[in-house]
Design a protein around this motif. Structure first.
Motif, short mmCIF file in Angstrom:
data_model
loop_
_atom_site.label_atom_id
_atom_site.label_comp_id
_atom_site.label_asym_id
_atom_site.label_seq_id
_atom_site.Cartn_x
_atom_site.Cartn_y
_atom_site.Cartn_z
N THR A 150 0.85 -1.21 0.00
CA THR A 150 0.00 0.00 0.00
C THR A 150 0.88 1.25 0.00
OG1 THR A 150 -0.06 -0.09 2.40
CG2 THR A 150 -1.98 -0.99 1.26
N ASP A 151 0.21 2.38 -0.20
CA ASP A 151 0.91 3.66 -0.15
C ASP A 151 0.17 4.52 0.88
OD1 ASP A 151 2.08 6.07 -0.50
OD2 ASP A 151 1.52 6.33 -2.62
N LEU A 152 0.86 4.88 1.96
CA LEU A 152 0.18 5.61 3.05
C LEU A 152 -0.22 7.04 2.66
CD1 LEU A 152 2.06 4.40 6.23
CD2 LEU A 152 -0.35 4.13 5.76
N ARG A 153 0.21 7.48 1.48
CA ARG A 153 -0.22 8.82 1.03
C ARG A 153 -1.49 8.73 0.20
NH1 ARG A 153 5.50 9.98 -1.35
NH2 ARG A 153 5.15 7.76 -1.62
N ASN A 154 -1.83 7.48 -0.18
CA ASN A 154 -3.05 7.27 -0.95
C ASN A 154 -4.23 7.11 0.02
OD1 ASN A 154 -5.18 5.81 -2.22
ND2 ASN A 154 -3.79 5.29 -3.86
N TYR A 155 -5.25 7.94 -0.16
CA TYR A 155 -6.38 7.95 0.78
C TYR A 155 -7.09 6.61 0.87
CZ TYR A 155 -6.26 12.86 2.01
OH TYR A 155 -5.89 14.06 2.54
N GLU A 156 -7.23 5.97 -0.26
CA GLU A 156 -7.96 4.70 -0.25
C GLU A 156 -7.19 3.63 0.53
OE1 GLU A 156 -9.94 4.11 -3.94
OE2 GLU A 156 -10.13 1.98 -3.56
N MET A 172 -4.96 4.22 2.77
CA MET A 172 -4.92 4.65 4.17
C MET A 172 -6.23 4.26 4.88
SD MET A 172 -3.45 8.25 5.39
CE MET A 172 -4.87 9.26 5.21
N LEU A 173 -7.35 4.45 4.19
CA LEU A 173 -8.65 4.12 4.78
C LEU A 173 -8.76 2.62 5.05
CD1 LEU A 173 -11.50 5.16 5.59
CD2 LEU A 173 -12.23 4.59 3.29
#
Lengths: 532, 216
Positions: free
Chosen positions: A506-512, A514-515
């Motif tokens: 995952t990418d923690l800067r990506n909102y999806e 992160m959610l």
């Protein structure tokens, strides 16, 4: 040889009224020095002269009770000359008759044994207020009966007689002080149910010692009988009075509780019906509420309170009673007139809208009232954890059942989200409210999908990536704060976050992303708490 | 006036904490009832008698309040689970119904008032167990009322009466429960939300004598 106090502990002298100078009750009784005066044959000036001559005591008798006035009272108190009154014309002869009997008992050492029986039979049947007044006069010290959370329920002071309960000697935080002391003593096994001699120390270095006698029966504490040594020290004879008074008070408190429990049962049924939607119409609720003195025509806010009793006290019911009394007192101080009921091991508080600040109920006002209540409960019962659930506010009383269910959900889910001593509002539950209604297998599937790699990595490398991720969301991704909380360098934290991203793809800067990770973390916390 | 806590007033420091909790005699008497089901998974043979008895009692055609599920492990059915309304302690149906069709009696039964229902189906969505059923024929929702009329007459609910192996029992949750009963089973919903009035006696582990031979 016996004292005036001892002589007047026998019938019929027990019924004589003490008017003044009772501090001199320990003086040795001398028949020849004891004055008996017929009220019809004396005036105030002569009375003052009589007291001034310091007799052993003064008995006034005659048909009407005299009002001595402050001058006589003051002089009798200063000179420590007990002044008693009896309406019977036979009073002097009664004393003369009893004198040899008491002298004989005193000689044989059985005086206190007989006095105990006489005092007990005399006091039996008196109501608690009259009993307190009697004890107060006899002991020459303030006598107060407290309930089990140290609220005054009876006292020897009659309101019309001047200062109420020790005047300003009982400090405002006496209740809190006693609760704290009781807890200390309860935690000590060596301290049994006997009377306790304690000392109150005021800010001005003045001391006031008092005796607190627990009124307990079959593991339930009904309250305390307290005597404050304000005027004179407690003697052995005083203790006999107190022991007899304690027995009688306990009998009366048990009787009162039995009567109350019947009333409470019916009240609890009404509250149950109100909360579980068992009434047909609003009018029916209002009408039925009137029988109990509740005004249910206006909207109400509802709290559900649950104690975690594992740490505290002997009886669960005693704890619930204590909480109800403290809550009632705390809300009354906040100008609330709550409806308080117990449903199983939870306490329901229904608070009218007009009790709130500016008569408006919103999340903030409800929360602040619940916080003050929580604080008060923790002050008096520090060993017990309390959770409070708050439901949404509805304008119709018919929706109280809905608010009740919401408060219960807040309470239950609050246990998962927050710590033991939490206050949870239904509107603050957020995503957990939705997650809780999903099948647990599906939740676990979702959580495993995202966090399995992280957990395996932690297990294999004794790492704490999952903890890092939880803190990342808790502190809104603030690297400096999280690093400080974890006692690591911010760069170490950045490395860990990078590792999490690698493992979870995952990418923690990506909102999806992160959610999804946020929800997986929520499920992890829920799972952990639930399994506990 | 403030009090300074006096050192001498503390009789002793904490030595031991008392941990016993005794419930007084009156407490048990004053407790209200909470009726619910005890399901013994060892005894249920999946005969569906409970399901048919329920349909018969409530005169249902299209829907069924009670359903018998197969619990599978490695593709094989290892137990049967008979479920209807769990008469939860925190019923979500009461919370969401705008018409106030649901109420909870003093014996714990969550009662449904058919007349008030407008068929909005919110209760179906809110119930984690999907207990309320929508009847397309009446265009209203319906659910198990624990045969409250039979209970009033001192009878057992129809499903319990019809269960020949006695796998289904009705119990009062405010009385001592069987020691080995469980609150939940793996296929059940998240229970802290509603606190369902149901307990399970889990199936004992079966001994497969031939497996040992096979391994050898």
């Amino acid at each position: 040889m016996f004292s005036i106090g001892e002589l007047f502990s026998f019938e019929p002298l027990l019924s004589y009224e003490i008017l003044a100078g009772w501090a001199g009750r320990d003086h040795v009784f001398k028949m020849e020095l004891f004055l008996a005066i017929n009220l019809q044959q004396i005036d105030l000036v002569n009375l003052l002269e009589c007291i001034d001559s310091t007799p052993a005591g003064l008995l006034l008798y005659g048909s009407s009770c005299p009002i001595l006035g402050p001058q006589v009272n003051e002089l009798a108190d200063i000179k420590k000359v007990p002044v008693l009154y009896c309406s019977s014309e036979d009073a002097p002869s009664q004393i003369r008759d009893l004198y040899p009997v008491i002298a004989e008992l005193s000689k044989s050492g059985k005086l206190y044994q007989f006095a105990q029986n006489a005092i007990y039979s005399f006091m039996r049947g008196k109501d608690p207020s009259a009993l307190c007044s009697f004890l107060q006069r006899r002991l020459n010290n303030p006598v107060v009966v407290f309930n089990n959370v140290f609220q005054e329920i009876y006292s020897g002071f009659q309101e019309e007689n001047g200062p109420k309960a020790l005047g300003d000697r009982i400090p405002e935080n006496f209740m809190e002080y006693c609760c704290r002391q009781e807890r200390d003593q309860w935690e000590d096994d060596s301290f049994a149910e006997g009377s306790r001699h304690n000392i109150l120390l005021f800010e001005d270095d003045q001391k006031l010692s008092y005796i607190m006698m627990p009124l307990s029966d079959q593991g339930y504490r009904y309250g305390f009988l307290a005597v404050f040594e304000q005027n004179s020290p407690i003697s052995t004879l005083d203790m006999i009075y107190l022991e007899s008074g304690k027995k009688i008070l306990l009998e009366q408190l048990i009787q009162r509780r039995n009567l109350d429990s019947i009333e409470n049962k019916h009240k609890a049924d009404f509250i149950y019906d109100l909360l579980y939607n068992n009434f047909e119409s609003k009018q029916e609720i209002i009408n039925r509420g009137k029988y109990w003195g509740f005004d249910l025509s206006s909207p109400h806010q509802l709290f559900v309170l649950e104690p975690d009793s594992a740490e505290e006290t002997r009886s669960l019911q005693e704890l619930m009673d204590k909480i109800q009394m403290i809550a009632c007192d705390a809300l009354r101080l906040a100008h609330c007139q709550p409806i308080i009921g117990q449903i199983q091991d939870q306490i329901v508080l229904i608070i009218p809208e007009k009790s709130f600040r500016e008569h408006t109920i919103n999340k903030d006002t409800s929360f602040s009232l619940a916080s003050s209540l929580h604080k008060k409960l923790k002050t008096y019962l520090p060993a017990v954890s309390f959770a409070i659930g708050i439901g949404r506010f509805y304008h119709s009383i018919l929706d109280l059942s809905r608010s009740f269910q919401e408060a219960k959900i807040s309470l239950e889910l609050g246990k998962i989200i927050y710590d033991k001593n939490h206050i949870a509002h239904f509107e603050d539950l957020g995503i957990v409210r939705l997650l809780a209604s999903i099948d647990f297998i599906q939740l676990e599937e979702f959580y495993r999908e995202y966090l399995t790699e992280v957990i395996i990595y932690d297990q294999q490398n004794e790492g704490n990536l999952l903890e890092t991720l939880l803190l990342y969301f808790k502190y809104n991704g603030d690297v400096n704060v999280i690093a400080q909380k974890m006692f690591i360098h911010p760069n170490s934290l950045r490395y860990r976050l990078k590792k999490i991203e690698e493992l979870t793809l995952t990418d923690l800067r990506n909102y999806e992303d992160m959610l999804n990770l946020f929800i997986a973390c929520k499920i992890a916390v829920m799972k952990e708490k639930f399994e506990k | 006036m403030k009090i300074v806590y006096h050192k001498n007033a503390i009789t002793a420091k904490m030595v031991k904490k008392k941990r016993c909790v005794v419930i007084g005699k009156n407490d048990a008497i004053d407790m209200p009832k909470q009726l619910g089901f005890l399901i013994d998974l060892n005894k249920c043979i999946g005969c569906h008698s409970c399901e048919f008895a329920c349909k018969n009692e409530n005169r249902l055609e299209e829907i069924s309040f009670r359903r018998v599920l197969d619990l599978k492990q490695r593709g094989n059915v290892f137990a049967y689970l008979s479920l209807a309304c769990n008469h939860c302690a925190n019923p979500q149906c009461i919370r969401v119904c705008p018409e106030k069709c649901f109420r909870k009696l003093r014996n714990g039964i969550v009662l449904y008032d058919y007349v008030r229902c407008d068929g909005c189906q919110r209760c179906i969505g809110a119930c984690p167990f999907k207990v309320p059923k929508y009847d397309p024929f009446t265009k209203k929702v319906n659910k198990c009322n624990l045969c409250y009329k039979r209970i009033r007459q001192g009878l057992k609910p129809a499903c319990v009466s019809a269960c020949i192996p006695e796998a289904l029992q009705i119990i009062n949750f405010n009385e001592p429960l069987p020691a080995n009963c469980k609150k939940t089973i793996p296929s059940f919903a998240f229970i802290p939300l509603t606190n369902p009035s149901v307990r399970f006696l889990l199936p004992k582990e079966t001994i497969c004598f031939w497996l040992e031979d096979k391994e050898e």
